[in-house]
Write a protein that holds these residues in place. Structure first.
Motif, PDB file in Angstrom:
ATOM      1  N   THR A 163      39.021  10.854  55.209  1.00 43.19           N
ATOM      2  CA  THR A 163      38.323  11.581  56.262  1.00 43.19           C
ATOM      3  C   THR A 163      37.209  10.723  56.823  1.00 43.19           C
ATOM      4  O   THR A 163      36.418  10.141  56.069  1.00 43.19           O
ATOM      5  CB  THR A 163      37.720  12.885  55.720  1.00 43.19           C
ATOM      6  OG1 THR A 163      38.771  13.760  55.300  1.00 43.19           O
ATOM      7  CG2 THR A 163      36.881  13.589  56.781  1.00 43.19           C
TER       8      THR A 163
ATOM      9  N   TYR B 271      47.132  13.217  66.682  1.00 45.90           N
ATOM     10  CA  TYR B 271      46.312  14.210  65.988  1.00 45.90           C
ATOM     11  C   TYR B 271      46.476  15.585  66.618  1.00 45.90           C
ATOM     12  O   TYR B 271      46.855  15.714  67.786  1.00 45.90           O
ATOM     13  CB  TYR B 271      44.833  13.808  66.016  1.00 45.90           C
ATOM     14  CG  TYR B 271      44.514  12.639  65.102  1.00 45.90           C
ATOM     15  CD1 TYR B 271      44.120  12.846  63.784  1.00 45.90           C
ATOM     16  CD2 TYR B 271      44.633  11.324  65.560  1.00 45.90           C
ATOM     17  CE1 TYR B 271      43.837  11.778  62.940  1.00 45.90           C
ATOM     18  CE2 TYR B 271      44.369  10.256  64.721  1.00 45.90           C
ATOM     19  CZ  TYR B 271      43.964  10.487  63.409  1.00 45.90           C
ATOM     20  OH  TYR B 271      43.709   9.431  62.568  1.00 45.90           O
ATOM     21  N   LYS B 272      46.175  16.608  65.835  1.00 45.19           N
ATOM     22  CA  LYS B 272      46.104  17.973  66.336  1.00 45.19           C
ATOM     23  C   LYS B 272      44.834  18.616  65.786  1.00 45.19           C
ATOM     24  O   LYS B 272      44.267  18.143  64.785  1.00 45.19           O
ATOM     25  CB  LYS B 272      47.326  18.786  65.949  1.00 45.19           C
ATOM     26  CG  LYS B 272      47.530  18.963  64.454  1.00 45.19           C
ATOM     27  CD  LYS B 272      48.679  19.908  64.116  1.00 45.19           C
ATOM     28  CE  LYS B 272      50.000  19.432  64.633  1.00 45.19           C
ATOM     29  NZ  LYS B 272      51.150  20.298  64.206  1.00 45.19           N
TER      30      LYS B 272
ATOM     31  N   GLU C 161      42.623  20.843  63.711  1.00 45.00           N
ATOM     32  CA  GLU C 161      42.782  21.466  62.401  1.00 45.00           C
ATOM     33  C   GLU C 161      41.854  22.656  62.234  1.00 45.00           C
ATOM     34  O   GLU C 161      42.230  23.696  61.697  1.00 45.00           O
ATOM     35  CB  GLU C 161      42.517  20.421  61.315  1.00 45.00           C
ATOM     36  CG  GLU C 161      42.962  20.792  59.929  1.00 45.00           C
ATOM     37  CD  GLU C 161      42.861  19.610  58.988  1.00 45.00           C
ATOM     38  OE1 GLU C 161      41.783  19.431  58.380  1.00 45.00           O
ATOM     39  OE2 GLU C 161      43.854  18.862  58.871  1.00 45.00           O
ATOM     40  N   SER C 162      40.612  22.498  62.682  1.00 45.35           N
ATOM     41  CA  SER C 162      39.629  23.584  62.607  1.00 45.35           C
ATOM     42  C   SER C 162      38.480  23.261  63.556  1.00 45.35           C
ATOM     43  O   SER C 162      38.331  22.113  63.993  1.00 45.35           O
ATOM     44  CB  SER C 162      39.092  23.753  61.182  1.00 45.35           C
ATOM     45  OG  SER C 162      38.407  22.579  60.753  1.00 45.35           O
TER      46      SER C 162
ATOM     47  N   THR D  83      37.429  19.392  64.016  1.00 43.60           N
ATOM     48  CA  THR D  83      38.122  18.554  63.042  1.00 43.60           C
ATOM     49  C   THR D  83      39.577  18.407  63.447  1.00 43.60           C
ATOM     50  O   THR D  83      40.259  19.393  63.747  1.00 43.60           O
ATOM     51  CB  THR D  83      38.045  19.170  61.633  1.00 43.60           C
ATOM     52  OG1 THR D  83      36.664  19.294  61.244  1.00 43.60           O
ATOM     53  CG2 THR D  83      38.771  18.292  60.620  1.00 43.60           C
ATOM     54  N   TYR D  84      40.029  17.151  63.461  1.00 43.69           N
ATOM     55  CA  TYR D  84      41.415  16.833  63.814  1.00 43.69           C
ATOM     56  C   TYR D  84      42.163  16.363  62.577  1.00 43.69           C
ATOM     57  O   TYR D  84      41.620  15.618  61.747  1.00 43.69           O
ATOM     58  CB  TYR D  84      41.467  15.731  64.864  1.00 43.69           C
ATOM     59  CG  TYR D  84      40.787  16.063  66.168  1.00 43.69           C
ATOM     60  CD1 TYR D  84      41.476  16.707  67.185  1.00 43.69           C
ATOM     61  CD2 TYR D  84      39.453  15.734  66.382  1.00 43.69           C
ATOM     62  CE1 TYR D  84      40.859  17.022  68.387  1.00 43.69           C
ATOM     63  CE2 TYR D  84      38.823  16.042  67.581  1.00 43.69           C
ATOM     64  CZ  TYR D  84      39.529  16.682  68.582  1.00 43.69           C
ATOM     65  OH  TYR D  84      38.911  17.000  69.766  1.00 43.69           O
ATOM     66  N   GLY D  85      43.405  16.788  62.455  1.00 41.10           N
ATOM     67  CA  GLY D  85      44.258  16.335  61.378  1.00 41.10           C
ATOM     68  C   GLY D  85      45.359  15.428  61.904  1.00 41.10           C
ATOM     69  O   GLY D  85      45.930  15.676  62.974  1.00 41.10           O
TER      70      GLY D  85
ATOM     71  N   THR E   5      41.977  12.654  58.544  1.00 37.82           N
ATOM     72  CA  THR E   5      41.127  13.666  59.181  1.00 37.82           C
ATOM     73  C   THR E   5      39.994  12.987  59.936  1.00 37.82           C
ATOM     74  O   THR E   5      39.384  12.033  59.429  1.00 37.82           O
ATOM     75  CB  THR E   5      40.521  14.620  58.130  1.00 37.82           C
ATOM     76  OG1 THR E   5      41.568  15.187  57.345  1.00 37.82           O
ATOM     77  CG2 THR E   5      39.734  15.734  58.794  1.00 37.82           C
TER      78      THR E   5
ATOM     79  N   ARG F 236      36.445  14.215  61.920  1.00 36.31           N
ATOM     80  CA  ARG F 236      35.548  15.331  62.229  1.00 36.31           C
ATOM     81  C   ARG F 236      34.428  14.839  63.138  1.00 36.31           C
ATOM     82  O   ARG F 236      33.794  13.811  62.861  1.00 36.31           O
ATOM     83  CB  ARG F 236      34.950  15.916  60.949  1.00 36.31           C
ATOM     84  CG  ARG F 236      33.915  17.017  61.200  1.00 36.31           C
ATOM     85  CD  ARG F 236      33.226  17.436  59.907  1.00 36.31           C
ATOM     86  NE  ARG F 236      32.083  18.306  60.164  1.00 36.31           N
ATOM     87  CZ  ARG F 236      32.097  19.619  60.037  1.00 36.31           C
ATOM     88  NH1 ARG F 236      33.208  20.216  59.637  1.00 36.31           N
ATOM     89  NH2 ARG F 236      31.021  20.331  60.284  1.00 36.31           N
TER      90      ARG F 236
END
Length: 612
Positions: free
Chosen positions: A58, A218-219, A221-222, A230-232, A253, A255
């Motif tokens: 991360t 990336y997509k 995530e939250s 935050t991207y995962g 990840t 952020r």
């Protein structure tokens, strides 16, 4: 860099063209504005990427202000940081070549012999995150939507694209209005491809915090609205093994946390709240990193030289305001800005004075126009300032002592000619009696230390300058609506200059909210000079046309030039590794990766420092 420019000039290629394929096929894996492609059809990765870079971990990053939308393609709202990672484009730009782009969604591109059209063939494996295929219909819908409903910059950049049409199961042809706009195929290649199906029934022109359907590495995530996102990493990302993507997107990840201002963000970085930052404040770079973490090597500082044209940074007059419509007034105020004193006392001598809209590049004008350049300018004589032909542009200079009496006398002379005179200690308009007052708009408290010396010098001229700091959202809204007297802003450089100049300096952009024509310049002559640049058919002609435009802009005194630096100043917690090669035109952070052993050691020692 001079050697590189000399090589390019020697090529003297006449038109933008796809690189020639060895087998005679007119379809290519990329486009180059001038010259051939560096990477052959069978290349496996960019030189500045490590194809075997490990994935994982991360990374925490920081940005300023807030956000209120996940749609970065419209004028409304503030898009979330990093949101571009969700959307793939037809072609992907190379970071170690000049205006060169290679196939991403499109596996090939074919430029017509007359340069009036370009045909893109989509990869059959191209997919959105939900597994649905990207189709020609998606491309056509995206093109029409961005051109009619998207941010004004799309309308400007795509102005010379006459139409787009399906010409095969996976092929779409873009037809251009003219063959003169050499960059039009590249701008089409920059188009993201959005899902027509996803957007049906949704209002594209509204801000939204609905997580959009993307296609990139990336997509989301939250997220906490306005505070963090935050991207995962997409584990089954469709393009992960393509040459333009191998060795990139290595963090599992990412952020982004939002901070109120740079000062707060800087302290958060030193406290270990995020991992990487690019430093824009010379004082902090010179003195702010004297901490145990830096001394012990837990935090690394680096200056990375680059070859990026630096464009123009300056204090921008809003010509929409009557106060600044007289060029003599604009010229006068520049005499109150003491760059030499500020560079010495505030910036630790780190900066070079900006003297061109194309600074740090071959496109920057110097001296007086001669030869082909003079011949080209003759047709504009009487429509551009006479000074262009007689006087080399140079911003006012001082000896750095802080004594600028001679400069202020010159400023008062110009102001008197423009119809201003003293009434008591105030400078007033001879016709209306109104005092000379204006406002500098900013969103960063650090601006105050830069503006206060300028403000003090203006007071000696009887001029009142008020600095107004607002929150980043309000700042962006006011900039979008051109609701300001003066701002400090930068037009980034590009190599070579092209279509972006229409949005920077074009009359149409001056009327378009959200455009980069901050000063509201609406001059048919400048429009013509811009078109001379965009239609130049050789590097030699491009240099000549850029010099001519540069001179006209400089002698219009639309900004008070500030400064630039020809290097990235970066700081990061020592938990990363990166490829041995750094691209010429970017930091290349997207190719870095986390080293678990370093990360563990940094975390352990950081905890120890807290208790010492």
């Amino acid at each position: 860099m001079r050697a590189f420019f000399g090589f390019v000039l020697a090529l003297a290629l006449l038109l933008p063209a796809a690189a020639r394929a060895d087998d005679g096929d007119t379809k290519s894996h990329g486009l180059s504005l001038f010259g051939d492609l560096k990477y052959a059809r069978d290349f496996t990765h960019f030189d500045y990427a490590n194809p075997d870079a490990p994935k994982g971990g991360t990374v925490k990053l920081a940005t300023l202000g807030t956000y209120d939308t996940f749609n970065p393609f419209i004028l409304r709202g503030q898009a979330a940081a990093g949101i571009g990672e969700l959307f793939d484009t037809l072609l992907a730009r190379s970071a170690d070549e000049i205006s060169v782009t290679y196939g991403l969604i499109a596996e090939t591109v074919e430029l017509a012999p007359d340069h009036r059209s370009a045909t893109f063939t989509l990869r059959p494996e191209a997919r959105f995150h939900d597994g649905s295929p990207m189709t020609v219909d998606d491309v056509l819908w995206t093109f029409e939507t961005l051109k009619t409903k998207g941010h004004p910059r799309y309308r400007i950049n795509l102005a010379d694209v006459e139409k787009a049409e399906k010409v095969g199961e996976r092929a779409v042809r873009f037809t251009f209005k003219t063959a003169d706009n050499r960059e039009a195929p590249l701008y089409v290649g920059d188009l993201p491809v959005l899902s027509k199906k996803y957007w049906e029934g949704r209002d594209f022109e509204k801000t939204t915090l609905d997580i959009p359907l993307g296609s990139g590495p990336y997509k989301i995530e939250s997220f906490e609205p306005g505070r963090s996102i935050t991207y995962g990493r997409v584990k089954d990302y469709w393009a992960r093994d393509l040459p333009v993507r191998r060795g990139t997107g290595n963090f599992d990840t990412m952020r982004f946390d939002y901070y109120r201002d740079r000062g707060v963000a800087f302290e958060a970085f030193k406290a270990g709240q995020y991992d990487y930052r690019e430093e824009f404040t010379s004082r902090d770079w010179a003195t702010g990193y004297d901490t145990p973490a830096v001394r012990e090597g837990l935090i690394k500082k680096e200056e990375i030289k680059h070859e990026i044209p630096q464009g123009m940074q300056g204090m921008v007059y809003n010509l929409r305001k009557p106060l600044f419509q007289d060029a003599r007034v604009r010229k006068a105020l520049a005499y109150a800005f003491d760059f030499e004193w500020e560079n010495k006392n505030l910036f630790y001598g780190a900066y070079t004075r900006t003297k061109s809209y194309f600074s740090n590049s071959v496109f920057a004008s110097s001296g007086l126009p001669q030869g082909k350049e003079l011949d080209g300018l003759e047709k504009y004589r009487g429509r551009i300032p006479d000074e262009v032909f007689t006087t080399e542009y140079a911003p006012p200079v001082t000896d750095g002592s802080g004594n600028i009496r001679d400069n202020l006398r010159e400023a008062l002379k110009l102001l008197k000619e423009a119809g201003w005179s003293f009434k008591g200690k105030q400078l007033v308009d001879d016709k209306t009696g109104q005092p000379f007052t204006f406002e500098m708009l900013s969103f960063e408290p650090i601006t105050e230390r830069i503006i206060l010396p300028f403000k003090s010098n203006l007071e000696r001229l009887g001029i009142t300058l008020t600095l107004r700091n607002v929150d980043p959202t309000q700042f962006q809204n006011r900039i979008r609506d051109f609701d300001f007297d003066m701002i400090s802003m930068r037009w980034p450089g590009s190599f070579p200059p092209g279509n972006e100049l229409r949005e920077f300096f074009g009359s149409e952009a001056a009327k378009s909210p959200g455009s980069y024509n901050y000063f509201g310049l609406a001059d048919p002559t400048i429009d013509s000079l811009v078109e001379d640049v965009t239609s130049a058919r050789s590097m030699d002609a491009l240099v000549v046309a850029s010099h001519a435009l540069d001179r006209a802009l400089l002698h219009g005194y639309y900004v008070i030039p500030e400064w630039y630096i020809g290097a990235f100043r970066i700081a990061y917690w020592n938990k990363f590794q990166r490829p041995a090669v750094t691209p010429k035109y970017a930091v290349g952070f997207e190719t870095w990766w986390l080293d678990p052993a370093r990360e563990t050691a940094v975390a352990h020692r950081k905890d120890e420092l807290k208790t010492e």
